[in-house]
Motif scaffolding. Structure first.
Motif, mmCIF file in Angstrom:
data_model
loop_
_atom_site.group_PDB
_atom_site.id
_atom_site.type_symbol
_atom_site.label_atom_id
_atom_site.label_comp_id
_atom_site.label_asym_id
_atom_site.label_seq_id
_atom_site.Cartn_x
_atom_site.Cartn_y
_atom_site.Cartn_z
ATOM 1 N N TRP A 267 0.926 -1.057 0.049
ATOM 2 C CA TRP A 267 -0.116 -0.017 0.203
ATOM 3 C C TRP A 267 0.841 1.199 0.037
ATOM 4 O O TRP A 267 0.648 2.222 -0.749
ATOM 5 C CB TRP A 267 -0.963 0.172 1.079
ATOM 6 N N TYR B 146 -8.604 1.469 2.625
ATOM 7 C CA TYR B 146 -7.645 0.913 3.354
ATOM 8 C C TYR B 146 -7.525 1.193 4.806
ATOM 9 O O TYR B 146 -7.333 0.374 5.694
ATOM 10 C CB TYR B 146 -6.316 1.384 2.602
ATOM 11 N N ILE C 297 -9.324 -2.546 4.877
ATOM 12 C CA ILE C 297 -8.235 -3.371 4.384
ATOM 13 C C ILE C 297 -7.106 -3.603 5.237
ATOM 14 O O ILE C 297 -6.787 -4.548 5.650
ATOM 15 C CB ILE C 297 -8.081 -3.002 3.124
ATOM 16 N N GLY C 298 -6.603 -2.347 5.978
ATOM 17 C CA GLY C 298 -5.372 -2.143 6.459
ATOM 18 C C GLY C 298 -5.607 -2.891 7.964
ATOM 19 O O GLY C 298 -4.609 -3.934 8.281
#
Length: 211
Positions: free
Chosen positions: A39, A66, A70-71
């Protein structure tokens, strides 16, 4: 000529062994990149690239997706450990409460954050949002392949995720919209709702003008 570079058989054998070690070291590195590292690489080299021509709204959406989704789950995962079945299970588990209400406030902002709702029942995340998360992860792997950070196939290509609505939206009539506008005390809010009603702009698109 190879005989000039390696006059002795032992020299040639040693050179081959060194080359094999370099190749193996490179293969060991590929796939040992975490999604957080990917990323960061994506943000530096592609997210705001003129070649991709992403809009400010799309860039903000990528960053939010993110940061909030996601992160936290995949950030410390090595690329080789991201599997389609695991990603599908993760998408199925997402609920709306997984994301804090309201956008991140800018430094010095006087806006009041939205209060948490104690009576709200957890609801599955909208399929369209899940599809965007899937597409963003696929985009990250495509970036990794393009920059030779990953040599395998894109695992997200096998992730099944539709974008069909969970329910039909409740559309307001013109009379209902006028009634809402009439009771709003803030002129800015009235203008924003009027624009949204007459143009069909999404919340992200309306935000561009505000920022």
């Amino acid at each position: 000529c190879s005989s000039d570079l390696y006059p002795k058989k032992a020299d040639a054998k040693r050179a081959i062994e060194n080359l094999r070690a370099e190749i193996n070291a490179r293969q060991d590195y590929i796939g040992k990149v975490t999604l957080d590292e990917l990323w960061g690489h994506f943000q530096k080299h592609e997210l705001r690239s003129q070649r991709t021509d992403r809009s400010p709204v799309t860039i903000d959406t990528y960053v939010d997706n993110y940061r909030f989704y996601i992160g936290p789950t995949w950030g410390q995962t090595f690329l080789e450990d991201v599997k389609a079945v695991k990603v599908e299970a993760w998408l199925d588990s997402l609920i709306k409460s997984d994301r804090p209400r309201g956008r991140t406030r800018k430094p010095g902002s006087m806006a009041t954050p939205l209060p948490a709702s104690s009576n709200a029942q957890p609801e599955p995340l909208a399929p369209a949002t899940k599809a965007k998360l899937r597409n963003q992860m696929s985009c990250l792997f495509s970036h990794a392949i393009r920059h030779e950070l990953w040599t395998g196939a894109n695992p997200i290509a096998m992730v099944r995720q539709g974008s069909k609505r969970l329910r039909t939206p409740d559309k307001l009539t013109l009379t209902e919209m006028q009634s809402i506008i009439e009771v709003l005390p803030n002129q800015m809010h009235r203008i924003a709702i009027l624009i949204a009603a007459s143009t069909g702009l999404r919340s992200e698109e309306r935000r561009v003008g505000k920022e």
